[in-house]
Motif scaffolding. Structure first.
Motif, mmCIF file in Angstrom:
data_model
loop_
_atom_site.group_PDB
_atom_site.id
_atom_site.type_symbol
_atom_site.label_atom_id
_atom_site.label_comp_id
_atom_site.label_asym_id
_atom_site.label_seq_id
_atom_site.Cartn_x
_atom_site.Cartn_y
_atom_site.Cartn_z
ATOM 1 N N GLY A 178 36.214 51.049 48.439
ATOM 2 C CA GLY A 178 37.610 51.280 47.903
ATOM 3 C C GLY A 178 38.349 51.241 49.263
ATOM 4 N N ASP A 179 38.219 51.683 50.115
ATOM 5 C CA ASP A 179 39.143 51.850 51.326
ATOM 6 C C ASP A 179 39.265 50.339 52.000
ATOM 7 N N ALA A 180 38.228 49.570 52.118
ATOM 8 C CA ALA A 180 38.166 48.107 52.498
ATOM 9 C C ALA A 180 39.288 47.481 51.631
ATOM 10 N N ILE A 181 38.869 47.364 50.198
ATOM 11 C CA ILE A 181 39.502 46.720 49.295
ATOM 12 C C ILE A 181 41.086 47.013 49.607
ATOM 13 N N ASP A 182 41.530 48.355 49.388
ATOM 14 C CA ASP A 182 43.142 48.870 49.314
ATOM 15 C C ASP A 182 43.690 48.268 50.629
ATOM 16 N N THR A 183 42.941 48.549 51.832
ATOM 17 C CA THR A 183 43.377 48.181 53.142
ATOM 18 C C THR A 183 43.708 46.609 53.253
ATOM 19 N N VAL A 184 42.589 45.704 52.897
ATOM 20 C CA VAL A 184 42.891 44.259 52.742
ATOM 21 C C VAL A 184 44.110 44.065 51.808
ATOM 22 N N ALA A 185 44.168 44.470 50.636
ATOM 23 C CA ALA A 185 45.125 44.325 49.818
ATOM 24 C C ALA A 185 46.615 44.579 50.584
ATOM 25 N N VAL A 186 46.807 45.522 51.103
ATOM 26 C CA VAL A 186 48.053 46.098 52.040
ATOM 27 C C VAL A 186 48.342 44.809 52.945
ATOM 28 N N MET A 187 47.396 44.646 53.867
ATOM 29 C CA MET A 187 47.536 43.698 54.893
ATOM 30 C C MET A 187 47.692 42.111 54.394
ATOM 31 N N GLY A 188 46.948 41.876 53.454
ATOM 32 C CA GLY A 188 47.225 40.659 52.995
ATOM 33 C C GLY A 188 48.487 40.297 52.224
ATOM 34 N N SER A 189 48.810 41.324 51.540
ATOM 35 C CA SER A 189 50.396 41.238 51.135
ATOM 36 C C SER A 189 51.324 41.372 52.093
ATOM 37 N N TYR A 190 51.208 41.913 53.082
ATOM 38 C CA TYR A 190 52.234 41.807 54.187
ATOM 39 C C TYR A 190 52.142 40.404 54.933
ATOM 40 N N ILE B 185 25.455 48.578 54.206
ATOM 41 C CA ILE B 185 25.785 47.216 54.388
ATOM 42 C C ILE B 185 25.328 46.099 53.240
ATOM 43 N N ALA B 186 24.114 46.381 52.850
ATOM 44 C CA ALA B 186 23.405 45.786 52.065
ATOM 45 C C ALA B 186 23.831 45.852 50.558
ATOM 46 N N GLU B 187 24.254 47.203 50.169
ATOM 47 C CA GLU B 187 25.066 47.391 49.146
ATOM 48 C C GLU B 187 26.413 47.141 48.869
ATOM 49 N N THR B 188 27.318 47.420 49.924
ATOM 50 C CA THR B 188 28.599 47.303 49.986
ATOM 51 C C THR B 188 29.088 45.687 49.953
ATOM 52 N N THR B 189 28.374 44.928 50.649
ATOM 53 C CA THR B 189 28.805 43.528 50.992
ATOM 54 C C THR B 189 28.804 42.608 49.553
ATOM 55 N N PRO B 190 27.846 42.926 48.868
ATOM 56 C CA PRO B 190 27.916 42.012 47.556
ATOM 57 C C PRO B 190 28.939 42.527 46.401
ATOM 58 N N LEU B 191 29.403 43.785 46.628
ATOM 59 C CA LEU B 191 30.365 44.141 45.732
ATOM 60 C C LEU B 191 31.744 43.821 46.318
ATOM 61 N N LEU B 192 31.878 43.854 47.510
ATOM 62 C CA LEU B 192 33.144 43.329 48.102
ATOM 63 C C LEU B 192 33.392 41.661 47.871
ATOM 64 N N GLN B 193 32.334 41.061 47.936
ATOM 65 C CA GLN B 193 32.231 39.615 47.763
ATOM 66 C C GLN B 193 32.485 39.432 46.289
ATOM 67 N N GLN B 194 31.915 40.004 45.177
ATOM 68 C CA GLN B 194 32.242 40.046 43.894
ATOM 69 C C GLN B 194 33.672 40.029 43.653
ATOM 70 N N PHE B 195 34.305 41.171 44.102
ATOM 71 C CA PHE B 195 35.755 41.563 44.026
ATOM 72 C C PHE B 195 36.661 40.718 44.406
ATOM 73 N N PHE B 196 36.476 40.170 45.875
ATOM 74 C CA PHE B 196 37.353 39.050 46.318
ATOM 75 C C PHE B 196 37.215 37.752 45.903
ATOM 76 N N ASN B 197 36.104 37.418 45.547
ATOM 77 C CA ASN B 197 35.757 35.970 45.268
ATOM 78 C C ASN B 197 35.583 35.571 43.818
ATOM 79 N N VAL B 198 35.441 36.584 42.888
ATOM 80 C CA VAL B 198 35.392 36.376 41.537
ATOM 81 C C VAL B 198 36.419 37.183 40.854
ATOM 82 N N LEU B 199 36.325 38.440 40.957
ATOM 83 C CA LEU B 199 37.020 39.355 40.027
ATOM 84 C C LEU B 199 38.684 39.210 40.354
ATOM 85 N N ARG B 200 39.058 39.290 41.639
ATOM 86 C CA ARG B 200 40.464 39.220 41.790
ATOM 87 C C ARG B 200 41.058 37.934 41.566
ATOM 88 N N PRO B 201 40.553 36.784 41.799
ATOM 89 C CA PRO B 201 41.014 35.640 41.738
ATOM 90 C C PRO B 201 40.923 35.313 40.083
#
Length: 222
Positions: free
Chosen positions: A138-150, A197-213
């Motif tokens: 969650g922290d990674a997603i929220d931080t990237v969202a803030v930085m990306g928006s900036y 890493i092995a558990e978090t990375t696929p979920l981050l990829q799923q969110f940013f590459n599939v769910l968010r777009p």
């Protein structure tokens, strides 16, 4: 940020075969004047390094900028700082044929008060941007969202109506374009604990590459 820059420089030499003489590192805007790990690595490997760039945010810099007597004086002060940043980076670009790594400072908007925040520097120099995210999910997603928006917004952009802004626009014609975001990299991740890493990375990829777009439009992330 600096640890990631060290990794990029090291990979440029060890994996991609670039010569140390053909690469360089610069931190054009900084708050720290102590030697960093990346500056030490450059010194030991004969890589040209500008560890302390032309703009250093020491205590009192913000107050001094905001206390200038006129808006014109403030605009001239900001333009002078950006000019020094652009010249320092372009000097390395002119002389290096391999890779020039430009380090950020603190969080992405440091320097905003003087017109040399991360977005401003990247835009003026047409630099692609790699964001550095914290560990976790969650922290990674929220931080990237803030930085990306900036980086992709027009937050607090100055008008171009007066002569000072018009001159600055002519001097830095790329200033109106949003920086190109390459994606983000998580730092300080671990193979143990709650967010492996092995558990978090696929979920981050799923969110940013599939769910968010899919839900909000826009480009995918790497």
């Amino acid at each position: 940020n600096s640890t990631t820059c060290l990794g990029l420089l090291s990979l440029a030499v060890t994996r991609f075969g670039l010569r140390c003489a053909d690469i360089a590192y610069i931190k054009p805007v900084t708050q720290c004047e102590a030697e960093t790990d990346v500056a030490r690595w450059c010194r030991l490997n004969d890589v040209e390094c500008v560890g302390i760039g032309p703009v250093v945010f020491r205590p009192g810099v913000t107050n001094a900028a905001l206390s200038l007597p006129t808006a014109a004086a403030y605009s001239a002060h900001c333009a002078g700082l950006m000019d020094s940043v652009v010249e320092a980076v372009n000097d390395l670009r002119r002389r290096k044929t391999g890779l020039v790594v430009v380090d950020g400072v603190g969080y992405v908007s440091v320097g905003e008060v003087c017109g040399v925040g991360g977005r401003d520097v990247a835009r003026a120099l047409q630099l692609p941007v790699l964001l550095i995210a914290p560990p976790g999910l969650g922290d990674a997603i929220d931080t990237v969202a803030v930085m990306g928006s900036y980086f992709t917004s027009s937050f607090l952009r100055r008008s171009r109506d007066d002569d000072a802004d018009a001159a600055a626009s002519q001097q830095h014609p790329n200033d109106s374009a949003h920086p190109r975001l390459l994606g983000f990299l998580q730092n300080r991740v671990s193979d143990t604990g709650r967010h492996k890493i092995a558990e978090t990375t696929p979920l981050l990829q799923q969110f940013f590459n599939v769910l968010r777009p899919m839900n909000r439009g826009g480009h995918s992330w790497k």
